[in-house]
Design an enzyme around this catalytic site. Sequence first.
Site, PDB file in Angstrom:
ATOM      1  N   ARG A 135       0.722  -1.325   0.048  1.00  0.00           N
ATOM      2  CA  ARG A 135      -0.064  -0.147  -0.216  1.00  0.00           C
ATOM      3  C   ARG A 135       0.636   1.167   0.169  1.00  0.00           C
ATOM      4  O   ARG A 135       1.678   1.477   1.034  1.00  0.00           O
ATOM      5  CB  ARG A 135      -1.170   0.254   1.535  1.00  0.00           C
ATOM      6  N   HIS A 140      -7.508   0.635  -6.492  1.00  0.00           N
ATOM      7  CA  HIS A 140      -7.611  -0.008  -5.012  1.00  0.00           C
ATOM      8  C   HIS A 140      -8.537  -1.604  -5.853  1.00  0.00           C
ATOM      9  O   HIS A 140      -9.590  -1.832  -5.518  1.00  0.00           O
ATOM     10  CB  HIS A 140      -8.743   0.576  -3.973  1.00  0.00           C
ATOM     11  N   GLN A 177     -10.581  -3.848  -3.707  1.00  0.00           N
ATOM     12  CA  GLN A 177     -12.110  -3.434  -3.102  1.00  0.00           C
ATOM     13  C   GLN A 177     -12.106  -3.784  -3.892  1.00  0.00           C
ATOM     14  O   GLN A 177     -13.605  -4.394  -3.423  1.00  0.00           O
ATOM     15  CB  GLN A 177     -11.156  -2.087  -2.458  1.00  0.00           C
ATOM     16  N   ASP A 228     -17.533   7.004  -2.183  1.00  0.00           N
ATOM     17  CA  ASP A 228     -15.953   7.120  -0.954  1.00  0.00           C
ATOM     18  C   ASP A 228     -15.613   8.340  -0.146  1.00  0.00           C
ATOM     19  O   ASP A 228     -16.186   8.997  -0.355  1.00  0.00           O
ATOM     20  CB  ASP A 228     -14.746   6.877  -1.911  1.00  0.00           C
ATOM     21  N   CYS A 243     -16.267   1.385   0.274  1.00  0.00           N
ATOM     22  CA  CYS A 243     -14.692   0.573   0.612  1.00  0.00           C
ATOM     23  C   CYS A 243     -14.505   1.182   2.857  1.00  0.00           C
ATOM     24  O   CYS A 243     -13.841   0.013   2.910  1.00  0.00           O
ATOM     25  CB  CYS A 243     -13.763   0.780  -0.143  1.00  0.00           C
ATOM     26  N   ARG A 260     -13.353  -9.469   1.857  1.00  0.00           N
ATOM     27  CA  ARG A 260     -11.828  -8.884   1.678  1.00  0.00           C
ATOM     28  C   ARG A 260     -10.915  -9.720   1.536  1.00  0.00           C
ATOM     29  O   ARG A 260     -10.625 -10.191   1.199  1.00  0.00           O
ATOM     30  CB  ARG A 260     -11.429  -7.077   1.914  1.00  0.00           C
TER      31      ARG A 260
HETATM   32  N1  NVA Z   1     -10.144   6.890  -1.528  1.00  0.00           N
HETATM   33  C1  NVA Z   1      -9.399   5.830  -0.175  1.00  0.00           C
HETATM   34  C2  NVA Z   1     -10.094   4.679   0.290  1.00  0.00           C
HETATM   35  C3  NVA Z   1      -9.544   4.133   1.497  1.00  0.00           C
HETATM   36  C4  NVA Z   1      -9.979   3.058   1.490  1.00  0.00           C
HETATM   37  C5  NVA Z   1      -8.265   6.010  -0.224  1.00  0.00           C
HETATM   38  O1  NVA Z   1      -7.702   6.220  -1.041  1.00  0.00           O
HETATM   39  O2  NVA Z   1      -8.107   7.315   1.147  1.00  0.00           O
HETATM   40  N1   CP Z   2     -10.842  -0.248   1.565  1.00  0.00           N
HETATM   41  C1   CP Z   2     -10.150  -0.536   2.753  1.00  0.00           C
HETATM   42  O1   CP Z   2      -9.074  -0.774   2.145  1.00  0.00           O
HETATM   43  O2   CP Z   2     -10.234   0.020   4.568  1.00  0.00           O
HETATM   44  P1   CP Z   2      -8.379  -0.140   5.773  1.00  0.00           P
HETATM   45  O3   CP Z   2      -7.951   0.676   4.611  1.00  0.00           O
HETATM   46  O4   CP Z   2      -9.047  -0.054   6.112  1.00  0.00           O
HETATM   47  O5   CP Z   2      -7.622  -0.854   4.216  1.00  0.00           O
END
Ligand code: NVA
Ligand code: CP
Length: 304
Positions: free
Chosen positions: A104, A131, A134, A219, A259, A287
């Site tokens: 990540r 992502h 997800q 989101d 998500c 997930r």
């Molecule tokens: N779009 C959000 C998703 C979090 C799971 C982010 O990137 O923070």
């Molecule tokens: N939806 C998701 O990726 O959650 P986290 O940021 O908690 O991993």
Amino acid sequence: MAIKHFLQFSDLKLDEFEYLIERTRLIKRKFKNYEPHHTLADRTLVMVFEKNSTRTRLSFEAGMHQMGGAAIYLNTRDSQLGRGEPVEDAAQVMSRMCDVIMIRTFGQDIIDRFAANSRVPVINGLTNEHHPCQVLADVFTYIEQRGSIKGKTVAWVGDANNMLYSWLQAAEVFDFHVKVSTPRGYDIDPSLVAPGNTHYTVHATPTEACTDADLVTTDVWTSMGFEEENAARLQAFDGWIVDEAKMQRAKPDALFMHCLPAHRGEEVAAEVIDGPQSVVWDEAENRLHVQKALLEYLVLGKLD
Ligand code: NVA
Ligand code: CP
């Protein structure tokens, strides 16, 4: 066999996703029945987090344990990545000590460079641009609840972010349509959409996007890494909340997805996320199941 990575949704083909969906159903059933499914015994996953996480860390880590393997958590603060070790060097070293890696991070270029130097499969656990894990869980959740997603309509309410770009790729693979509504100034970057992707349309208002949708999704207004834009976004996103009035425009059996983490009263009203059309807890749970199928497939290939 060539190494297969999952850096973007479009890295896998429809037949591979169909395999993953069937495998996910089986793995989920075994998990629910406490049946052992140790297909990754003696295998190790390394997880690298440069951003916060609850679901992604938990689902990958628990998933590896449940499949008989091990998972190791690294973050920028404690590892040499935070002290400037080149990502190419980190990839060389890490991939000699494990069987699969999840990352990540910020820019997609970072994970692309990592994967180009890795001896083992690399999975995108979220970048600024994508992502895919997800959206794989979300597509699985739709299919589980409603059957095939082919020909269905997904409404996207929010900025053009990592989730939307993965939804647009999923729409091409699974042959569904995305109705996109983004606040002014937060619209789609065409360089992040495959040329000739005809599986989406852009709509001026979220209400228009939600009209006749089979699935409505949104989101957070400020994704990780964009925190300094928070105040401006709060203003620009005024009216982009998914509330009961917008859900009423969707089909009567439409699902609501998010998500998570969510902000009730910003991108979604409490009565929607906590209401009967919401499947957000199933999405989160799935997930675990889809990623177990994915890990197994990338490490071992298709099993009979
Ligand atoms: N779009 C959000 C998703 C979090 C799971 C982010 O990137 O923070
Ligand atoms: N939806 C998701 O990726 O959650 P986290 O940021 O908690 O991993």
